[in-house]
Scaffold this active site. Structure first.
Site, PDB file in Angstrom:
ATOM      1  N   SER A 169      60.877 -44.779   1.128  1.00 19.63           N
ATOM      2  CA  SER A 169      61.955 -45.302   1.696  1.00 19.63           C
ATOM      3  C   SER A 169      63.509 -43.833   0.752  1.00 19.63           C
ATOM      4  CB  SER A 169      62.547 -45.878   1.907  1.00 19.63           C
ATOM      5  OG  SER A 169      64.328 -45.966   2.800  1.00 19.63           O
ATOM      6  N   TYR A 200      69.615 -46.126   7.147  1.00 23.14           N
ATOM      7  CA  TYR A 200      68.752 -46.487   6.116  1.00 23.14           C
ATOM      8  C   TYR A 200      68.891 -48.253   6.621  1.00 23.14           C
ATOM      9  CZ  TYR A 200      67.904 -48.468   1.295  1.00 23.14           C
ATOM     10  OH  TYR A 200      67.633 -49.214   0.189  1.00 23.14           O
TER      11      TYR A 200
END
Ligand code: UDP
Length: 316
Positions: free
Chosen positions: A75, A145
């Site tokens: 990520s 996010y």
């Protein structure tokens, strides 16, 4: 045991690779190097139990199991990076999570998702407990996010409920240590880079927002314990020592001896005002709590950053 780790060349991923290889496991890492770096794994190059595939984990996997453990760490994690790459961030939380879950399903092995304290958004419960559902702006700039990780958690629970995959979810709070990128914009590398170069420390807003910083070796220990546990619901992993960003700036000045001023910049939109993990569950379920004091962890991190800055000035 053979483990698959996405995000292996990243800050936390590379430390996890080290720990698992050290424990005698075979590790295959995947990383597209968007923020990860070969440098983080150069000491494992040629190691008989380690392999790095440079590949995008949102694309079908180019390597087959069977696996004994699947870890989805990939990520973009720094606000600066995910604000620059919101679509990739969402894809890594959604498509890539499913691909990694399928790998675990096919191998009938345990799966661990690294989620985030950002699931709590700008929290109205303090400190944050796992049962708090959060206060996230679903359409704000940070939503790429926050919502991708919330989706990833939901997908992980669905694979557990529908397919019986033995899943684990770590909600990671602010973590720091060697191998963070110098310029990733997060407060630890930003302040250290500024202090070591003799530049002013950039305080966003009035600096009264709080964070709690966990050293990376503690965090990796928590991840490994969680993977070995029977726990299916999210577990907070972080250091409960909370401080304001102003206090943190003072720590950095004291530790580096830098006599640099503070300058105030605008507070980013939706920047959480306070953040501190309640780690009661991790203590009870995993027998885990952080051991490395901030001063000690920062000393190791300063040492690393000094070397990186010297290397970059020699190269440049
Ligand atoms: N921050 C700051 N100066 C910087 C970078 C960050 O004051 O140069 C603040 C930021 O606004 C936030 C906190 O430090 O309140 C932690 O930011 P970071 O980007 O490290 O991670 P976050 O916890 O927001 O994901």
């Amino acid at each position: 045991m053979r483990h698959l780790i996405s995000g292996a060349a990243g800050f936390i991923g590379s430390h996890l690779c080290d720990a698992l290889v050290e424990q005698g496991h075979d590790v295959v890492g995947i990383d597209n190097l968007i923020t990860g770096s070969h440098r983080n794994l150069e000491h494992l190059e040629g190691h008989p139990r380690f392999q790095l595939l440079v590949a995008d984990v949102t694309r079908p996997l180019e390597i087959n199991g069977p696996w004994d453990g699947v870890w989805h760490l990939a990520s973009l994690a720094s606000p600066k990076d995910y604000l620059n790459h919101p679509i990739e961030t969402l894809e890594t939380g959604s498509t890539a999570t499913r691909i990694m879950l399928d790998a675990a399903l096919q191998s009938n092995c345990d799966f661990l998702l690294t989620s985030t304290s950002e699931c709590y958004g700008d929290p109205q419960v303090h400190p944050q407990v796992e049962t708090y559902w959060g206060n996230v702006n679903p359409v704000g700039p940070r939503s790429c996010y926050d919502e991708s990780k919330r989706f990833a958690e939901a997908m992980t629970m669905a694979y557990h409920r529908v397919h019986g995959v033995r899943t684990h979810i770590a909600r990671i709070f602010n973590t720091y240590g060697p191998r963070m990128q110098l310029n990733d914009g997060r407060v630890v590398p930003a302040f250290l880079d500024q202090a070591l170069r003799g530049e002013p420390l950039t305080i966003f807003g009035n600096g009264k927002q709080t964070r709690s910083f966990c050293y990376v070796s503690d965090l990796v220990d928590g991840l490994i314990r969680l993977m070995a546990s029977e726990e299916r619901y999210p577990v907070n992993l972080g250091n409960p020592r909370e401080m304001t960003i102003l206090e943190f700036a003072e720590q950095i000045r004291a530790l580096t001896g830098a006599k640099v001023p503070l300058v105030h910049h605008a507070l980013p939109q939706d920047d959480p005002r306070q953040r501190q993990p309640d780690i009661t569950k991790a203590r009870q379920v995993l027998g885990w709590e952080p051991r490395v004091a901030l001063e000690e962890g920062l000393r190791h991190t300063v040492h690393y950053f000094k070397q990186r800055i010297e290397a970059s000035s020699t190269a440049g």
